[in-house]
Design a protein around this motif. Structure first.
Motif, short mmCIF file in Angstrom:
data_model
loop_
_atom_site.label_atom_id
_atom_site.label_comp_id
_atom_site.label_asym_id
_atom_site.label_seq_id
_atom_site.Cartn_x
_atom_site.Cartn_y
_atom_site.Cartn_z
N MET A 1 0.83 -1.20 0.00
CA MET A 1 0.00 0.00 0.00
C MET A 1 0.87 1.26 0.00
SD MET A 1 -3.04 -1.19 -0.09
CE MET A 1 -3.94 0.31 0.25
N ASP A 2 0.34 2.33 -0.58
CA ASP A 2 1.11 3.55 -0.65
C ASP A 2 0.73 4.55 0.44
OD1 ASP A 2 -1.37 4.42 -1.39
OD2 ASP A 2 -0.82 5.02 -3.43
N GLY A 3 -0.11 4.13 1.40
CA GLY A 3 -0.49 5.00 2.50
C GLY A 3 -1.74 5.82 2.23
N ARG A 4 -2.24 5.82 0.98
CA ARG A 4 -3.43 6.62 0.68
C ARG A 4 -4.71 5.84 0.89
NH1 ARG A 4 -1.95 8.47 -5.26
NH2 ARG A 4 -1.31 6.28 -5.27
N GLY A 5 -4.66 4.51 0.93
CA GLY A 5 -5.86 3.70 1.08
C GLY A 5 -5.84 2.93 2.38
N PRO A 6 -6.86 2.10 2.61
CA PRO A 6 -6.91 1.31 3.83
C PRO A 6 -5.70 0.39 3.94
CG PRO A 6 -9.00 1.25 2.65
CD PRO A 6 -8.00 1.87 1.74
N ARG A 7 -5.27 0.15 5.16
CA ARG A 7 -4.15 -0.74 5.42
C ARG A 7 -4.66 -1.98 6.14
NH1 ARG A 7 -0.58 3.36 8.67
NH2 ARG A 7 -2.67 3.80 9.43
N ARG A 8 -4.08 -3.12 5.83
CA ARG A 8 -4.53 -4.35 6.47
C ARG A 8 -3.36 -5.08 7.11
NH1 ARG A 8 -6.55 -7.93 1.26
NH2 ARG A 8 -4.78 -7.57 -0.09
N ARG A 9 -3.70 -5.88 8.10
CA ARG A 9 -2.71 -6.70 8.79
C ARG A 9 -3.42 -7.89 9.40
NH1 ARG A 9 -3.26 -5.82 14.21
NH2 ARG A 9 -4.35 -3.92 14.84
N PRO A 10 -2.72 -8.97 9.62
CA PRO A 10 -3.36 -10.14 10.24
C PRO A 10 -3.83 -9.82 11.66
CG PRO A 10 -1.25 -10.72 9.24
CD PRO A 10 -1.32 -9.23 9.23
N ILE A 11 -4.94 -10.44 12.06
CA ILE A 11 -5.38 -10.37 13.45
C ILE A 11 -4.60 -11.44 14.20
CG2 ILE A 11 -7.31 -10.50 15.05
CD1 ILE A 11 -9.17 -9.82 12.74
N ALA A 12 -3.73 -11.02 15.09
CA ALA A 12 -2.85 -11.95 15.79
C ALA A 12 -3.57 -12.63 16.95
CB ALA A 12 -1.62 -11.21 16.32
N PRO A 13 -3.21 -13.88 17.26
CA PRO A 13 -3.86 -14.58 18.37
C PRO A 13 -3.72 -13.88 19.72
CG PRO A 13 -2.71 -16.14 16.96
CD PRO A 13 -2.33 -14.77 16.48
N HIS A 14 -2.68 -13.05 19.90
CA HIS A 14 -2.49 -12.40 21.19
C HIS A 14 -3.31 -11.12 21.35
CE1 HIS A 14 0.47 -10.26 18.62
NE2 HIS A 14 0.12 -9.22 19.35
N GLU A 15 -4.05 -10.71 20.31
CA GLU A 15 -4.84 -9.49 20.40
C GLU A 15 -6.19 -9.75 21.08
OE1 GLU A 15 -4.82 -6.74 16.99
OE2 GLU A 15 -3.87 -8.38 15.91
N ARG A 16 -6.80 -8.65 21.60
CA ARG A 16 -8.13 -8.75 22.20
C ARG A 16 -9.16 -8.68 21.08
NH1 ARG A 16 -6.50 -4.60 26.09
NH2 ARG A 16 -8.16 -3.28 25.30
N SER A 17 -9.34 -9.78 20.37
CA SER A 17 -10.28 -9.82 19.26
C SER A 17 -11.65 -10.29 19.68
CB SER A 17 -9.75 -10.74 18.15
OG SER A 17 -9.73 -12.08 18.62
N GLY A 18 -11.76 -10.94 20.84
CA GLY A 18 -13.03 -11.51 21.27
C GLY A 18 -13.22 -12.95 20.85
N VAL A 19 -12.34 -13.48 20.00
CA VAL A 19 -12.42 -14.87 19.56
C VAL A 19 -11.87 -15.76 20.68
CG1 VAL A 19 -11.55 -16.55 17.89
CG2 VAL A 19 -12.26 -14.28 17.14
N LEU A 20 -12.72 -16.67 21.19
CA LEU A 20 -12.32 -17.45 22.35
C LEU A 20 -11.37 -18.60 22.02
CD1 LEU A 20 -15.51 -17.61 24.60
CD2 LEU A 20 -13.44 -16.26 24.89
N HIS A 21 -11.23 -18.93 20.75
CA HIS A 21 -10.21 -19.90 20.33
C HIS A 21 -9.31 -19.20 19.32
CE1 HIS A 21 -13.39 -22.90 21.65
NE2 HIS A 21 -12.37 -23.12 22.43
N PRO A 22 -8.37 -18.39 19.80
CA PRO A 22 -7.64 -17.49 18.90
C PRO A 22 -6.77 -18.19 17.87
CG PRO A 22 -6.70 -17.46 21.12
CD PRO A 22 -7.98 -18.21 21.21
N GLN A 23 -6.48 -19.49 18.06
CA GLN A 23 -5.74 -20.20 17.01
C GLN A 23 -6.49 -20.17 15.69
OE1 GLN A 23 -6.55 -21.37 19.98
NE2 GLN A 23 -4.77 -22.21 21.03
N ASN A 24 -7.82 -20.06 15.76
CA ASN A 24 -8.61 -20.04 14.53
C ASN A 24 -8.40 -18.77 13.72
OD1 ASN A 24 -9.77 -22.55 14.90
ND2 ASN A 24 -11.54 -21.75 16.00
N LEU A 25 -7.86 -17.72 14.35
CA LEU A 25 -7.63 -16.48 13.61
C LEU A 25 -6.66 -16.70 12.45
CD1 LEU A 25 -7.36 -14.09 16.66
CD2 LEU A 25 -9.20 -14.09 14.96
N VAL A 26 -5.65 -17.53 12.69
CA VAL A 26 -4.70 -17.86 11.63
C VAL A 26 -5.36 -18.79 10.62
CG1 VAL A 26 -2.49 -18.96 11.11
CG2 VAL A 26 -2.74 -17.53 13.16
#
Length: 287
Positions: A1-26
Motif C-alpha cells: 500500500m502507498d499510504g493513501r488507502g486502507p491498510r490491512r494486517r493479520p489479526i494476531a492470536p495475542h490481540e483482544r479480538s473476542g475470539v475465544l479460540h484465537p488459534q482459529n484467527l490464523v
C-alpha cells in the motif's frame, strides 16, 4: 500500500479480538483493515475472514464481543448475505462449515445512530439478516460494499458510503462521549465506572450512563466489565489460569474469585476450563 488507502494486517492470536479460540484467527486468515480517518467517529475497524473446511467438518467458534455493533457482508456457507450483529450479553457461538468469507464493519458506539435508524435494543443478543424492511440505509450501505470482492476494495467502498452518510457533520455530544468513554476503558483496563470516570470527562455519572445506554444498550459498569473479560480471555490464551490472581490484581478486581465469577457468568466456563479447552484445541490440530 502507498499510504493513501486502507491498510490491512493479520489479526494476531495475542490481540483482544473476542475470539475465544484465537488459534482459529490464523486458520481463517483473519485480517484487520484500517478505516479512513474521515470515518473515525463511526467505524472502529474493518475485518475480514475466509475459510475452506474439509467436507463434514464444522467449527463452533465462541465469541466474547467488544461492546460494539457489527455490520457484515457474507458469502458462501453463511446464514445470510447481509447481517447486523448486536451487542451480546454473553459469549455466543457461530458455527462455521464449508467455505465462505465475511467482511465486517465494527462500529464505534456512535456508529449505529449515524448510519442506521436501528437502536441497540433492536439488535441486542442477535444477528439479523439485513433487508430494506429492517433498515433501508444499512441495506444500501452493505449492498454497495458487496459489489466489491477484495476486502481492501470493500473497505474503500465502505469508507466512501459512510463518509457520504455522515456528510462531514459532527455527531452530537452524547455520541462523542460514548466513543470517548469506551476508548478510555479499552486503554485503562483497571478503571471502574463511577464518579471518577465521569469526572474525567467533566460530566455526571448519569450523563455517562445515558450516553452508553443510548449507543450500546448497557451502562458503563457493564461495558467496563466486558472489556476486561475480553482481556482475560486473551491472557488465558497465552498463560494458564495459575496467573489468574496476578491478572485479577492488575485489572482491579477485589480478588481472583470475583474475576472467575465474572468470567464464568459471561462465557459459561471457569477460567481453568477455558484454558484447558484451548490446549485441547491445539492438541487436536497437532494430532
Amino acid at each position: 500500500m502507498d499510504g493513501r488507502g486502507p491498510r490491512r494486517r493479520p489479526i494476531a492470536p495475542h490481540e483482544r479480538s473476542g475470539v475465544l479460540h484465537p488459534q482459529n484467527l490464523v486458520r481463517f486468515h483473519a485480517q484487520w483493515i484500517d478505516p479512513s480517518p474521515s470515518c473515525s467517529e463511526v467505524v472502529d475497524a474493518y475485518w475480514s475472514v475466509r475459510w475452506n473446511l474439509r467436507p463434514h467438518e464444522s467449527v463452533d467458534q465462541r465469541i466474547v464481543d467488544l461492546p460494539a455493533v457489527t455490520l457484515s457482508v457474507e458469502r458462501g456457507a453463511v446464514p445470510a448475505p447481509l447481517v447486523v450483529t448486536g451487542v451480546h450479553s454473553r459469549a455466543w457461538t457461530r458455527t462455521i462449515a464449508g467455505s465462505g468469507s465475511v467482511f465486517g464493519i465494527r462500529l464505534r458506539p456512535a456508529g449505529l445512530a449515524l448510519v442506521s435508524r436501528l437502536g441497540p435494543a433492536d439488535v441486542a443478543d442477535t444477528a439479523l439478516p439485513v433487508d430494506r424492511d429492517l433498515d433501508a440505509q444499512v441495506h444500501d450501505l452493505l449492498s454497495t460494499v458487496a459489489t466489491e470482492d477484495d476486502p481492501l476494495e470493500m473497505a474503500a467502498r465502505a469508507d466512501a458510503v459512510i463518509g457520504d452518510l455522515v456528510g462531514g457533520s459532527a455527531p452530537d455530544a452524547s455520541l462523542l462521549l460514548a466513543n470517548a468513554v469506551v476508548d478510555h476503558l479499552r486503554s485503562r483496563l483497571d478503571d471502574r465506572a463511577g464518579p471518577l470516570l465521569a469526572s474525567r470527562f467533566g460530566v455526571s455519572q448519569r450523563t455517562v450512563q445515558r450516553a452508553l445506554s443510548r449507543t450500546l444498550g448497557h451502562g458503563p459498569k457493564w461495558v467496563a466489565r466486558r472489556i476486561r473479560l475480553q482481556h482475560v480471555a486473551q491472557a488465558l490464551a497465552t498463560v494458564d489460569d495459575r496467573g489468574l490472581a496476578r491478572l485479577a490484581t492488575d485489572l482491579g478486581y477485589v480478588d481472583q474469585a470475583h474475576l472467575a465469577h465474572d468470567f464464568r457468568a459471561v462465557t459459561g466456563l471457569t477460567p481453568g476450563a477455558y484454558a484447558r479447552s484451548l490446549r485441547g484445541l491445539v492438541d487436536d490440530h497437532v494430532g
